[in-house]
Motif scaffolding. Structure first.
Motif, PDB file in Angstrom:
ATOM      1  N   PRO A 112      -2.658  29.110 -34.030  1.00 55.00           N
ATOM      2  CA  PRO A 112      -1.768  27.950 -34.102  1.00 55.00           C
ATOM      3  C   PRO A 112      -1.630  27.413 -35.527  1.00 55.00           C
ATOM      4  O   PRO A 112      -2.452  27.661 -36.408  1.00 55.00           O
ATOM      5  N   SER A 113      -0.553  26.644 -35.725  1.00 51.07           N
ATOM      6  CA  SER A 113      -0.414  25.850 -36.939  1.00 51.07           C
ATOM      7  C   SER A 113      -1.218  24.565 -36.770  1.00 51.07           C
ATOM      8  O   SER A 113      -1.771  24.302 -35.697  1.00 51.07           O
ATOM      9  N   PHE A 114      -1.272  23.756 -37.816  1.00 50.53           N
ATOM     10  CA  PHE A 114      -2.185  22.613 -37.821  1.00 50.53           C
ATOM     11  C   PHE A 114      -1.545  21.404 -38.482  1.00 50.53           C
ATOM     12  O   PHE A 114      -0.863  21.531 -39.498  1.00 50.53           O
ATOM     13  N   THR A 115      -1.770  20.235 -37.883  1.00 55.46           N
ATOM     14  CA  THR A 115      -1.386  18.961 -38.493  1.00 55.46           C
ATOM     15  C   THR A 115      -2.562  18.011 -38.415  1.00 55.46           C
ATOM     16  O   THR A 115      -3.160  17.835 -37.356  1.00 55.46           O
ATOM     17  N   MET A 116      -2.890  17.412 -39.546  1.00 56.70           N
ATOM     18  CA  MET A 116      -3.911  16.372 -39.588  1.00 56.70           C
ATOM     19  C   MET A 116      -3.189  15.029 -39.614  1.00 56.70           C
ATOM     20  O   MET A 116      -2.430  14.735 -40.534  1.00 56.70           O
ATOM     21  N   LEU A 117      -3.410  14.239 -38.565  1.00 54.33           N
ATOM     22  CA  LEU A 117      -2.769  12.931 -38.467  1.00 54.33           C
ATOM     23  C   LEU A 117      -3.802  11.850 -38.738  1.00 54.33           C
ATOM     24  O   LEU A 117      -4.718  11.627 -37.942  1.00 54.33           O
ATOM     25  N   ASP A 118      -3.662  11.176 -39.874  1.00 55.78           N
ATOM     26  CA  ASP A 118      -4.526  10.039 -40.173  1.00 55.78           C
ATOM     27  C   ASP A 118      -3.715   8.877 -40.743  1.00 55.78           C
ATOM     28  O   ASP A 118      -4.241   8.043 -41.467  1.00 55.78           O
ATOM     29  N   SER A 119      -2.433   8.849 -40.386  1.00 57.66           N
ATOM     30  CA  SER A 119      -1.553   7.765 -40.809  1.00 57.66           C
ATOM     31  C   SER A 119      -1.012   7.052 -39.586  1.00 57.66           C
ATOM     32  O   SER A 119      -0.551   7.691 -38.633  1.00 57.66           O
ATOM     33  N   THR A 120      -1.051   5.712 -39.615  1.00 59.50           N
ATOM     34  CA  THR A 120      -0.469   4.927 -38.521  1.00 59.50           C
ATOM     35  C   THR A 120       0.989   4.573 -38.784  1.00 59.50           C
ATOM     36  O   THR A 120       1.587   3.831 -38.012  1.00 59.50           O
ATOM     37  N   ALA A 121       1.569   5.115 -39.853  1.00 63.86           N
ATOM     38  CA  ALA A 121       2.999   4.913 -40.096  1.00 63.86           C
ATOM     39  C   ALA A 121       3.784   5.536 -38.947  1.00 63.86           C
ATOM     40  O   ALA A 121       3.553   6.699 -38.593  1.00 63.86           O
ATOM     41  N   PRO A 122       4.698   4.803 -38.315  1.00 62.62           N
ATOM     42  CA  PRO A 122       5.421   5.341 -37.151  1.00 62.62           C
ATOM     43  C   PRO A 122       6.055   6.703 -37.405  1.00 62.62           C
ATOM     44  O   PRO A 122       6.011   7.584 -36.536  1.00 62.62           O
ATOM     45  N   ALA A 123       6.639   6.908 -38.588  1.00 64.60           N
ATOM     46  CA  ALA A 123       7.295   8.178 -38.878  1.00 64.60           C
ATOM     47  C   ALA A 123       6.292   9.333 -38.867  1.00 64.60           C
ATOM     48  O   ALA A 123       6.606  10.441 -38.415  1.00 64.60           O
ATOM     49  N   VAL A 125       3.407   9.475 -37.148  1.00 61.44           N
ATOM     50  CA  VAL A 125       2.960   9.702 -35.774  1.00 61.44           C
ATOM     51  C   VAL A 125       4.026  10.474 -35.003  1.00 61.44           C
ATOM     52  O   VAL A 125       3.729  11.454 -34.302  1.00 61.44           O
ATOM     53  N   ARG A 126       5.262  10.047 -35.136  1.00 64.27           N
ATOM     54  CA  ARG A 126       6.357  10.679 -34.389  1.00 64.27           C
ATOM     55  C   ARG A 126       6.516  12.142 -34.775  1.00 64.27           C
ATOM     56  O   ARG A 126       6.817  12.997 -33.933  1.00 64.27           O
ATOM     57  N   ALA A 127       6.318  12.462 -36.054  1.00 66.34           N
ATOM     58  CA  ALA A 127       6.551  13.828 -36.532  1.00 66.34           C
ATOM     59  C   ALA A 127       5.404  14.777 -36.246  1.00 66.34           C
ATOM     60  O   ALA A 127       5.553  15.993 -36.386  1.00 66.34           O
ATOM     61  N   ALA A 128       4.250  14.263 -35.829  1.00 66.06           N
ATOM     62  CA  ALA A 128       3.056  15.104 -35.721  1.00 66.06           C
ATOM     63  C   ALA A 128       3.143  16.150 -34.623  1.00 66.06           C
ATOM     64  O   ALA A 128       2.578  17.239 -34.752  1.00 66.06           O
ATOM     65  N   ALA A 129       3.819  15.851 -33.518  1.00 63.25           N
ATOM     66  CA  ALA A 129       3.840  16.766 -32.367  1.00 63.25           C
ATOM     67  C   ALA A 129       5.231  16.811 -31.759  1.00 63.25           C
ATOM     68  O   ALA A 129       5.491  16.187 -30.724  1.00 63.25           O
ATOM     69  N   PRO A 130       6.148  17.552 -32.364  1.00 62.78           N
ATOM     70  CA  PRO A 130       7.512  17.617 -31.826  1.00 62.78           C
ATOM     71  C   PRO A 130       7.592  18.258 -30.443  1.00 62.78           C
ATOM     72  O   PRO A 130       8.520  17.999 -29.688  1.00 62.78           O
ATOM     73  N   ASN A 131       6.608  19.100 -30.095  1.00 69.94           N
ATOM     74  CA  ASN A 131       6.618  19.757 -28.786  1.00 69.94           C
ATOM     75  C   ASN A 131       5.226  19.646 -28.157  1.00 69.94           C
ATOM     76  O   ASN A 131       4.392  20.539 -28.304  1.00 69.94           O
ATOM     77  N   PRO A 132       4.940  18.554 -27.452  1.00 69.63           N
ATOM     78  CA  PRO A 132       3.586  18.354 -26.920  1.00 69.63           C
ATOM     79  C   PRO A 132       3.163  19.362 -25.868  1.00 69.63           C
ATOM     80  O   PRO A 132       1.974  19.518 -25.603  1.00 69.63           O
ATOM     81  N   SER A 133       4.115  20.087 -25.270  1.00 69.56           N
ATOM     82  CA  SER A 133       3.754  21.001 -24.185  1.00 69.56           C
ATOM     83  C   SER A 133       2.960  22.206 -24.664  1.00 69.56           C
ATOM     84  O   SER A 133       2.228  22.816 -23.874  1.00 69.56           O
ATOM     85  N   ASP A 479      10.153   1.430 -35.305  1.00 74.54           N
ATOM     86  CA  ASP A 479       8.776   1.267 -34.851  1.00 74.54           C
ATOM     87  C   ASP A 479       8.479   2.192 -33.676  1.00 74.54           C
ATOM     88  O   ASP A 479       9.358   2.867 -33.138  1.00 74.54           O
ATOM     89  N   LEU A 480       7.218   2.198 -33.275  1.00 75.38           N
ATOM     90  CA  LEU A 480       6.760   3.084 -32.212  1.00 75.38           C
ATOM     91  C   LEU A 480       5.676   2.358 -31.431  1.00 75.38           C
ATOM     92  O   LEU A 480       4.731   1.826 -32.011  1.00 75.38           O
ATOM     93  N   ALA A 481       5.819   2.328 -30.123  1.00 70.86           N
ATOM     94  CA  ALA A 481       4.860   1.605 -29.289  1.00 70.86           C
ATOM     95  C   ALA A 481       3.538   2.341 -29.201  1.00 70.86           C
ATOM     96  O   ALA A 481       3.479   3.578 -29.239  1.00 70.86           O
TER      97      ALA A 481
END
Length: 525
Positions: A112-123, A125-133, A479-481
């Motif tokens: 797999p490819s990899f993304t490290m998410l450690d930012s609470t910026a909405p953009a 978070v939204r971009a981290a997992a375009p396809n959660p399935s 924003d993002l809930a």
């Protein structure tokens, strides 16, 4: 005069005599043996000092983690066919080592490819997992209560349709996260070691599981780390970790407390990891080393006498860096150049730097395993979240100029960006930093919030009172809930910025808040 051994080259300039004397004193005081035996007096503590004797498990990770490395390998093979992407949700010690592995090794065929998410910026978070399935979410938190990590979890849990088979927890035994993972049917829980602190956990499951999932040979990483650990049992003068720690400690005592890291492009992420390790470990009681990552060396005459340089390169890439560093040494600036023979040597470097940091802490008389000032910004964030955080007041251009006018030799300037990290922003800030360094003649750093709150934030508050801070923050327009919580990611990010501002100003640190990088570029000119 220079010195070299396999894998490193150094010229210590005016530090050479002090480092030699320190190594001799360490040998006389049996510091290496006492570190390995876990004697708290090495760091000025006692058996009941919080976060000291119960944080030394990292010393034995290279020899104890091998069975876990095999478990990681088998797990990675089992999940690779159902997983196209791995998203690591974590902060600080739970996220930075995996990013080093990913950036250094790069994509591995069939994994797999990899993304490290450690930012609470909405953009972000939204971009981290375009396809959660087809994404595997690693929810990584030693305590199991990290605010940012649990917010990420809440968002992706709903986005995935509450599909526990797409989630793995990495946490200490009996944490709240472990209980949640069991209750909600996570695919697996990997347990950390309670006696290994977050920033010393690169060679634990927190660092190795994400590496294994993207196809990296973690057994090879552990093997190189084991060899380095063996080397770090040697007498101080022949001990690669103790020697580096003596250099850094004596540099700090001599006023060279700006640890300037010169990194090969493929090793740049190592700087983020080393930044947390060194700054958060040493930055307390008014002492500490400030790591400064550089994207290009200035001419040798541009640096003040508060610098010590450490280069980290791959074999065959070090010639250019050494030539630049030699020019610095000719003008009295000490340097060390460390060379990796292969990417797998990262395991050895992680351990070398951990041992060196423990030695540096002993020299400075600080406990390198606690973080007494990190909680300030966290507590302030919680207070702000309970109130109104929609309005952000910015300072004027005149206020920025007044702040810059107060910068003196030996000080530093940090730009703290509460927004989504990106290569474009990195490049723009690089140019701004270069202009400011030439204008002010001092070290400059950049930190993305909230990442730096779990890293250099400790040094900003607990280290030398020589920092000047420019905070960049603007509420997000999209924003993002955060499901199940009374705040959004945008509100959380602004609250974290406000919490840190209050903590820094409460300690009398000079600080201004500005709206964006565009504004800063125009102001700097």
């Amino acid at each position: 005069m220079g010195a070299s051994q396999a894998g490193w080259w150094a010229r210590l300039a005016g530090l050479e005599a002090a480092v030699t004397a320190r190594l001799e004193q360490m040998a006389a005081d049996r510091i290496v043996e006492r570190i390995w035996s876990g004697e708290p007096a090495v760091w000025g503590g006692s058996a009941d000092t919080p976060e000291l004797t119960d944080r030394l498990g990292w010393l034995r990770l290279p020899e104890s983690i091998e069975p876990v490395a095999l478990e990681i390998r088998d797990f990675a093979v089992n999940v690779r066919r159902q997983t196209a992407h791995v998203v690591l949700c974590g902060m600080g010690g739970s996220s930075l080592a995996p990013e080093v592995f990913w950036q250094t090794f790069g994509p591995q065929a069939g994994f797999p490819s990899f993304t490290m998410l450690d930012s609470t910026a909405p953009a972000a978070v939204r971009a981290a997992a375009p396809n959660p399935s087809d994404t595997l979410f690693l929810i990584s938190s030693k305590s199991g209560t990290t605010l940012e990590t649990l917010s990420f979890y809440r968002y992706f849990w709903e986005l995935s349709g509450r599909n526990g088979s797409r989630f793995v927890a990495i946490t200490d035994p009996q944490s709240a996260l472990e209980r949640r993972a069991v209750d909600q049917g996570f695919l697996k829980v990997f347990s950390g070691m309670p006696d290994v602190g977050g920033r010393f956990s690169a060679l634990s499951v927190f660092g190795l599981l994400p590496a294994g999932l993207v196809g990296i040979d973690v057994a090879a990483i552990v093997g190189r780390a084991r060899s380095m650990a063996d080397g770090c049992r040697a007498a101080p003068a022949e001990n690669p970790g103790a020697w580096l720690g003596a250099v850094l400690g004596e540099a700090a005592l001599a006023g060279r407390d700006k640890l300037t890291l010169v990194l090969s492009p493929s090793l740049r992420a190592f700087g983020l990891w080393a930044e947390q390790l060194v700054a958060e470990s040493t930055g307390k009681t008014g002492k500490g080393l400030l790591p400064v990552m550089t994207d290009g060396m200035l001419d040798a005459d541009s640096y003040q006498s508060d610098r010590v340089f450490v280069a980290l390169t791959h074999a065959g890439e070090e010639a250019g860096e050494v030539e630049q560093l030699e020019a610095l040494a000719d003008r009295g600036h000490p340097f060390v150049c460390l060379t990796l023979g292969a990417a797998e040597d990262l395991g050895a470097e992680f351990f070398r730097w951990e041992f060196a940091t423990a030695v540096t802490g002993a020299i400075l008389g600080v406990n390198p395993f606690d973080q007494p000032n990190v909680a300030e910004s966290k507590a302030n964030t919680e207070v702000v979240l309970e109130g109104d955080v929609e309005v952000v007041e910015h300072d004027s251009a005149e206020a920025l100029e007044a702040l810059l006018a107060g910068v003196r030799p030996g000080h530093y300037l940090s730009i703290l960006v509460f927004g989504p990290p990106s290569r474009v922003t990195d490049e723009r800030l690089r140019l701004v930093r270069e202009k400011l360094e030439r204008r002010l003649g001092v070290a400059t750093t950049v930190g993305y919030g909230p990442r730096f709150l779990h890293s250099t934030g400790q040094l900003h508050k607990g280290g030398p009172s020589t920092g000047h801070f420019v905070q960049v923050v603007r509420p997000s327009s999209e924003d993002l809930a955060v499901p199940g919580m009374p705040y959004t990611f945008g509100r959380l990010l602004v609250a974290q910025a406000e919490g840190d501002l209050r903590a820094l100003k409460g300690r009398g640190r000079p600080m201004v808040r500005i709206p964006d990088v565009d504004w800063l570029e125009r102001a700097v000119g």
